[in-house]
Write a protein that holds these residues in place. Structure first.
Motif, PDB file in Angstrom:
ATOM      1  N   ALA A 101     -17.413 -13.872 -16.601  1.00  0.00           N
ATOM      2  CA  ALA A 101     -17.250 -12.775 -15.568  1.00  0.00           C
ATOM      3  C   ALA A 101     -18.676 -12.513 -15.200  1.00  0.00           C
ATOM      4  CB  ALA A 101     -16.371 -11.670 -16.443  1.00  0.00           C
ATOM      5  N   TYR A 104     -19.465  -5.950 -12.714  1.00  0.00           N
ATOM      6  CA  TYR A 104     -19.211  -5.290 -11.365  1.00  0.00           C
ATOM      7  C   TYR A 104     -20.711  -5.149 -10.624  1.00  0.00           C
ATOM      8  CZ  TYR A 104     -18.902  -1.374 -14.293  1.00  0.00           C
ATOM      9  OH  TYR A 104     -19.194  -0.186 -15.145  1.00  0.00           O
ATOM     10  N   SER A 115     -15.261  -8.130  -2.823  1.00  0.00           N
ATOM     11  CA  SER A 115     -14.484  -7.808  -4.060  1.00  0.00           C
ATOM     12  C   SER A 115     -14.743  -8.870  -5.083  1.00  0.00           C
ATOM     13  CB  SER A 115     -13.211  -8.014  -3.642  1.00  0.00           C
ATOM     14  OG  SER A 115     -12.713  -9.172  -3.264  1.00  0.00           O
ATOM     15  N   TYR A 116     -14.530  -8.411  -6.455  1.00  0.00           N
ATOM     16  CA  TYR A 116     -14.974  -9.418  -7.216  1.00  0.00           C
ATOM     17  C   TYR A 116     -13.874  -9.482  -8.257  1.00  0.00           C
ATOM     18  CZ  TYR A 116     -15.811  -4.469  -9.000  1.00  0.00           C
ATOM     19  OH  TYR A 116     -15.635  -3.317  -8.992  1.00  0.00           O
ATOM     20  N   ALA A 117     -13.591 -10.674  -8.895  1.00  0.00           N
ATOM     21  CA  ALA A 117     -12.622 -10.887  -9.590  1.00  0.00           C
ATOM     22  C   ALA A 117     -12.755 -10.422 -11.038  1.00  0.00           C
ATOM     23  CB  ALA A 117     -12.353 -12.270  -9.739  1.00  0.00           C
ATOM     24  N   PRO A 118     -11.668  -9.741 -11.439  1.00  0.00           N
ATOM     25  CA  PRO A 118     -11.603  -9.225 -13.154  1.00  0.00           C
ATOM     26  C   PRO A 118     -11.478 -10.639 -14.047  1.00  0.00           C
ATOM     27  CG  PRO A 118      -9.737  -8.762 -12.218  1.00  0.00           C
ATOM     28  CD  PRO A 118     -10.500  -9.314 -11.001  1.00  0.00           C
ATOM     29  N   SER A 120      -9.029 -12.023 -16.802  1.00  0.00           N
ATOM     30  CA  SER A 120      -7.697 -11.942 -17.338  1.00  0.00           C
ATOM     31  C   SER A 120      -7.467 -11.944 -18.676  1.00  0.00           C
ATOM     32  CB  SER A 120      -6.775 -12.815 -16.579  1.00  0.00           C
ATOM     33  OG  SER A 120      -5.246 -12.732 -17.045  1.00  0.00           O
ATOM     34  N   ASP A 130      -6.111  -7.014 -16.719  1.00  0.00           N
ATOM     35  CA  ASP A 130      -7.471  -7.454 -16.129  1.00  0.00           C
ATOM     36  C   ASP A 130      -8.619  -6.578 -16.690  1.00  0.00           C
ATOM     37  OD1 ASP A 130      -6.183  -9.586 -14.460  1.00  0.00           O
ATOM     38  OD2 ASP A 130      -6.371  -8.071 -12.688  1.00  0.00           O
ATOM     39  N   GLN A 152     -13.975   1.394  -5.038  1.00  0.00           N
ATOM     40  CA  GLN A 152     -12.835   0.617  -5.536  1.00  0.00           C
ATOM     41  C   GLN A 152     -11.698   1.340  -5.898  1.00  0.00           C
ATOM     42  OE1 GLN A 152     -12.808  -2.582  -5.630  1.00  0.00           O
ATOM     43  NE2 GLN A 152     -14.677  -2.532  -4.511  1.00  0.00           N
ATOM     44  N   ASP A 159      -3.301  -1.774  -6.561  1.00  0.00           N
ATOM     45  CA  ASP A 159      -3.083  -2.977  -7.250  1.00  0.00           C
ATOM     46  C   ASP A 159      -2.674  -2.778  -8.712  1.00  0.00           C
ATOM     47  OD1 ASP A 159      -3.835  -4.344  -4.906  1.00  0.00           O
ATOM     48  OD2 ASP A 159      -5.897  -4.688  -5.741  1.00  0.00           O
TER      49      ASP A 159
END
Length: 211
Positions: A101, A104, A115-118, A120, A130, A152, A159
């Protein structure tokens, strides 16, 4: 019993000792707490919950992780945000290394509009939540957290059903108060026999003033 979580004078759930730095709620205690918290959520509305200790990071990481797991098992789309820029340990709790990861804050520095991917995190066979890891040693943590939530919050509410925010200890730092302004509720973690009544009353007073 290693410790207990208290709000006002009521014990909500007991921790089961699991070794130094690994205190967490029992599964039954976590489910009970989740049920009580979920009952406060308005139908069709997402919920932001801050989890914070009073003077140390002890215990609160396990509570935050346990709640995220429990909400996910219950079918809620769940996000866990490590907002403890002082001594966050949620990544260690979850076994999330830097290779999995991007914290952020690093994503914001690279491109504030991106945007950034969390990460899982799998819970059981068919459930997951997430997770957003915190940057370590970041300067001006309060300013960074305010920016994070300003940028955010609306996307998270769109979401996810539940957003769990693992915050820094409330009394020594302003971080938890800053994020509490964006939250629907705050879970305070205290140790019976160690946490003083004056500290607990001071924390509650600060939260009332903030809200």
């Amino acid at each position: 019993v290693g410790s207990e979580m208290c709000i006002r004078d009521r014990v909500l759930a007991e921790f089961t000792p699991r070794g130094a730095g690994r205190e967490r709620l029992s599964d039954e205690g976590t489910s009970w707490l989740r049920t009580r918290l979920a009952a406060r959520r308005e139908a069709g509305r997402s919920q932001i919950l801050v989890v914070a200790g009073l003077r140390s990071a002890e215990d609160k990481d396990g509570v935050a992780v346990g709640l995220a797991e429990s909400f996910a098992r219950g079918g809620d789309a769940t996000l866990l945000v490590d907002a403890d820029l002082r001594s966050g340990r949620a990544s260690a709790w979850l076994g999330v290394g830097t290779s999995r990861a991007t914290p952020y804050d690093d994503a914001f520095v690279d491109d504030p509009a991106r945007s950034y991917a969390p990460v899982s995190v799998v819970v059981g066979r068919d459930r997951a939540f997430d997770f957003l890891p915190a940057p370590t040693g970041a300067p001006f943590p309060v300013d960074r957290l305010v920016r994070l939530f300003d940028e955010q919050r609306e996307a998270w509410l769109r979401d996810y059903d539940v957003i769990i925010v693992d915050a820094a200890p409330l009394l020594p730092h302003a971080d938890a108060l800053a994020v509490a302004a964006h939250a629907d509720g705050v879970v305070l973690c205290a140790r019976r026999g160690r946490t003083s009544r004056s500290d607990l009353e001071r924390a509650l007073s600060l939260l009332r003033e903030q809200r």
